[in-house]
Design a protein around this motif. Structure first.
Motif, PDB file in Angstrom:
ATOM      1  N   ILE A   7       0.840  -1.203   0.000  1.00 52.46           N
ATOM      2  CA  ILE A   7       0.000   0.000   0.000  1.00 52.46           C
ATOM      3  C   ILE A   7       0.872   1.250   0.000  1.00 52.46           C
ATOM      4  N   CYS A  10       2.278   1.826  -3.398  1.00 50.65           N
ATOM      5  CA  CYS A  10       1.281   2.418  -4.306  1.00 50.65           C
ATOM      6  C   CYS A  10       1.202   3.924  -4.111  1.00 50.65           C
ATOM      7  N   ARG A  13       4.234   5.600  -5.491  1.00 49.18           N
ATOM      8  CA  ARG A  13       4.227   5.582  -6.947  1.00 49.18           C
ATOM      9  C   ARG A  13       3.288   6.653  -7.506  1.00 49.18           C
ATOM     10  N   GLU A  14       2.129   6.834  -6.867  1.00 49.14           N
ATOM     11  CA  GLU A  14       1.199   7.859  -7.357  1.00 49.14           C
ATOM     12  C   GLU A  14       1.824   9.250  -7.221  1.00 49.14           C
ATOM     13  N   ASN A  18       3.033  11.777 -10.485  1.00 51.43           N
ATOM     14  CA  ASN A  18       2.659  13.194 -10.595  1.00 51.43           C
ATOM     15  C   ASN A  18       3.887  14.102 -10.653  1.00 51.43           C
ATOM     16  N   LEU A 134      -5.233   9.364  11.842  1.00 56.00           N
ATOM     17  CA  LEU A 134      -5.027   9.557  10.402  1.00 56.00           C
ATOM     18  C   LEU A 134      -4.140  10.768  10.119  1.00 56.00           C
ATOM     19  N   LEU A 142      -0.431  11.771   0.629  1.00 54.67           N
ATOM     20  CA  LEU A 142      -1.626  11.685  -0.215  1.00 54.67           C
ATOM     21  C   LEU A 142      -2.217  13.063  -0.464  1.00 54.67           C
ATOM     22  N   SER A 146      -2.615  15.079  -4.162  1.00 51.58           N
ATOM     23  CA  SER A 146      -3.823  15.713  -4.699  1.00 51.58           C
ATOM     24  C   SER A 146      -3.565  17.178  -5.020  1.00 51.58           C
ATOM     25  N   ALA A 149      -1.662  17.423  -8.246  1.00 47.88           N
ATOM     26  CA  ALA A 149      -2.529  17.112  -9.386  1.00 47.88           C
ATOM     27  C   ALA A 149      -3.477  18.276  -9.678  1.00 47.88           C
ATOM     28  N   TYR A 150      -3.987  18.893  -8.634  1.00 50.90           N
ATOM     29  CA  TYR A 150      -4.902  20.042  -8.757  1.00 50.90           C
ATOM     30  C   TYR A 150      -4.245  21.146  -9.593  1.00 50.90           C
TER      31      TYR A 150
ATOM     32  N   VAL B   8      -5.150   2.379   4.596  1.00 51.59           N
ATOM     33  CA  VAL B   8      -6.338   2.346   3.731  1.00 51.59           C
ATOM     34  C   VAL B   8      -7.306   3.460   4.118  1.00 51.59           C
ATOM     35  N   CYS B  10      -6.612   6.322   5.378  1.00 50.49           N
ATOM     36  CA  CYS B  10      -6.065   7.589   4.866  1.00 50.49           C
ATOM     37  C   CYS B  10      -6.402   7.765   3.393  1.00 50.49           C
ATOM     38  N   ARG B  13     -10.033   8.508   2.931  1.00 53.45           N
ATOM     39  CA  ARG B  13     -10.340   9.867   3.379  1.00 53.45           C
ATOM     40  C   ARG B  13      -9.918  10.898   2.338  1.00 53.45           C
ATOM     41  N   GLU B  14      -8.754  10.691   1.718  1.00 59.53           N
ATOM     42  CA  GLU B  14      -8.315  11.653   0.700  1.00 59.53           C
ATOM     43  C   GLU B  14      -9.278  11.639  -0.489  1.00 59.53           C
ATOM     44  N   ASN B  18     -11.888  14.876  -1.594  1.00 64.98           N
ATOM     45  CA  ASN B  18     -11.983  15.394  -2.957  1.00 64.98           C
ATOM     46  C   ASN B  18     -13.405  15.284  -3.510  1.00 64.98           C
ATOM     47  N   ARG B 135      -0.622  -3.270  -9.263  1.00 63.38           N
ATOM     48  CA  ARG B 135      -1.854  -3.082 -10.052  1.00 63.38           C
ATOM     49  C   ARG B 135      -3.042  -3.603  -9.237  1.00 63.38           C
ATOM     50  N   ASN B 136      -3.250  -2.989  -8.117  1.00 64.03           N
ATOM     51  CA  ASN B 136      -4.281  -3.454  -7.184  1.00 64.03           C
ATOM     52  C   ASN B 136      -5.384  -2.398  -7.024  1.00 64.03           C
ATOM     53  N   LEU B 138      -6.162  -0.511  -4.513  1.00 64.18           N
ATOM     54  CA  LEU B 138      -5.780   0.757  -3.900  1.00 64.18           C
ATOM     55  C   LEU B 138      -5.130   1.693  -4.911  1.00 64.18           C
ATOM     56  N   ALA B 139      -4.340   1.138  -5.826  1.00 64.69           N
ATOM     57  CA  ALA B 139      -3.719   1.975  -6.856  1.00 64.69           C
ATOM     58  C   ALA B 139      -4.784   2.654  -7.710  1.00 64.69           C
ATOM     59  N   LEU B 142      -6.152   5.592  -5.652  1.00 63.34           N
ATOM     60  CA  LEU B 142      -5.209   6.715  -5.595  1.00 63.34           C
ATOM     61  C   LEU B 142      -5.136   7.431  -6.937  1.00 63.34           C
ATOM     62  N   ASN B 143      -5.124   6.648  -8.019  1.00 68.18           N
ATOM     63  CA  ASN B 143      -5.030   7.259  -9.340  1.00 68.18           C
ATOM     64  C   ASN B 143      -6.270   8.074  -9.662  1.00 68.18           C
ATOM     65  N   THR B 145      -8.191   9.446  -7.513  1.00 67.04           N
ATOM     66  CA  THR B 145      -8.190  10.625  -6.635  1.00 67.04           C
ATOM     67  C   THR B 145      -7.380  11.747  -7.285  1.00 67.04           C
ATOM     68  N   SER B 146      -6.199  11.422  -7.804  1.00 63.20           N
ATOM     69  CA  SER B 146      -5.395  12.424  -8.511  1.00 63.20           C
ATOM     70  C   SER B 146      -6.153  12.967  -9.723  1.00 63.20           C
ATOM     71  N   ALA B 149      -8.707  15.453  -8.573  1.00 62.75           N
ATOM     72  CA  ALA B 149      -8.075  16.701  -8.137  1.00 62.75           C
ATOM     73  C   ALA B 149      -7.606  17.509  -9.350  1.00 62.75           C
TER      74      ALA B 149
END
Lengths: 159, 159
Positions: A7, A10, A13-14, A18, A134, A142, A146, A149-150, B8, B10, B13-14, B18, B135-136, B138-139, B142-143, B145-146, B149
């Motif tokens: 996790i 991941c 990586r995100e 960006n 949290l 995280l 965001s 990315a915004y 998870v 966190c 929540r992100e 958004n 490649r799960n 959660l990814a 997150l992707n 979410t970006s 944003a």
């Protein structure tokens, strides 16, 4: 990898995807193109780029990776809106600052175990962290992903 | 909470922060204001909103939460650029669609254990997942979410 290591990987990586997009977008633009506005009367690319560098630089102490490296950026890029400060760093200087801050953050990320990622960040008290677990390092990562990315979405409009 | 449950939480929540920003931004705008462009000649707010709903709807099968609810959105908001399709849903209809898709995703998120978050998403093969365990599910979260944003930053320019 354990589930928590996966996790965390991941999330890093995100972030990294960006930062790579940001670097590809901003570097290579000369001073004239960095003066382009994302929309009429709105922020210029140079401001967004400096703003991202300043916000990322402030992550260093927040995540416990050491002191700010470039607090001098805050006057032009955090505490003021665009155009309030006349003299801004050149395109070459911004690229150098970006790479320095990005490298320091990536080194910090690599130094953390999964358990350390869920420790509190430095802007929350012990008591505050008990109330809300949290408020940890990963939440900072995280949230700043965001945020990046915004502004990338805005910057893209000027190209 | 275990470390992986905290991580998870966190990430969810992100995402939720958004979606709340997006809902606050888009709902309450009437059809005229939804026709505002984020920059001259660029996407209108109505397109960005529909685009986000379509992308989020497509997360339902990708995360294993069931079939698409509104694949009919893809023609106007995924497969075409803005203005290619003349008749778009009304502001009220978009709010209803947003809430339906958002609710379905949040219910899905709540149903997953931390271990299930790091299982492969449905668009990757077993072999592909062995090669790249990032490649799960959660990814994907997150992707997306970006992605949200990114477009929120653009939408903000039209207000």
């Amino acid at each position: 990898m354990t589930p928590e290591q996966t996790i965390v990987a991941c999330a890093v990586r995100e972030w990294t995807m960006n930062t790579e997009r940001a670097r590809a977008l901003f570097t290579g633009l000369d001073t004239a193109r960095l003066s382009a506005e994302v929309a009429p009367g709105r922020n210029r690319l140079v401001y967004l780029w400096g703003h991202l560098i300043a916000v990322h630089d402030a992550m260093l102490p927040l995540l416990g990776f050491g002191p700010r490296r470039h607090p001098e950026l805050d006057e032009a890029f955090l505490n003021s809106g665009d155009r309030a400060v006349e003299h801004l760093p050149s395109a070459e200087e911004l690229t150098r600052l970006w790479d320095e801050v990005d490298g320091a953050l990536q080194a910090g990320f690599r130094s953390l175990s999964a358990a350390e990622w869920v420790q509190k960040h430095t802007a929350v008290s012990d008591e505050g962290f008990v109330v809300n677990p949290l408020r940890n390092r990963l939440a900072v990562l995280l949230n700043r992903t965001s945020h990046m990315a915004y502004h990338l979405g805005q910057a893209r409009l000027a190209l």
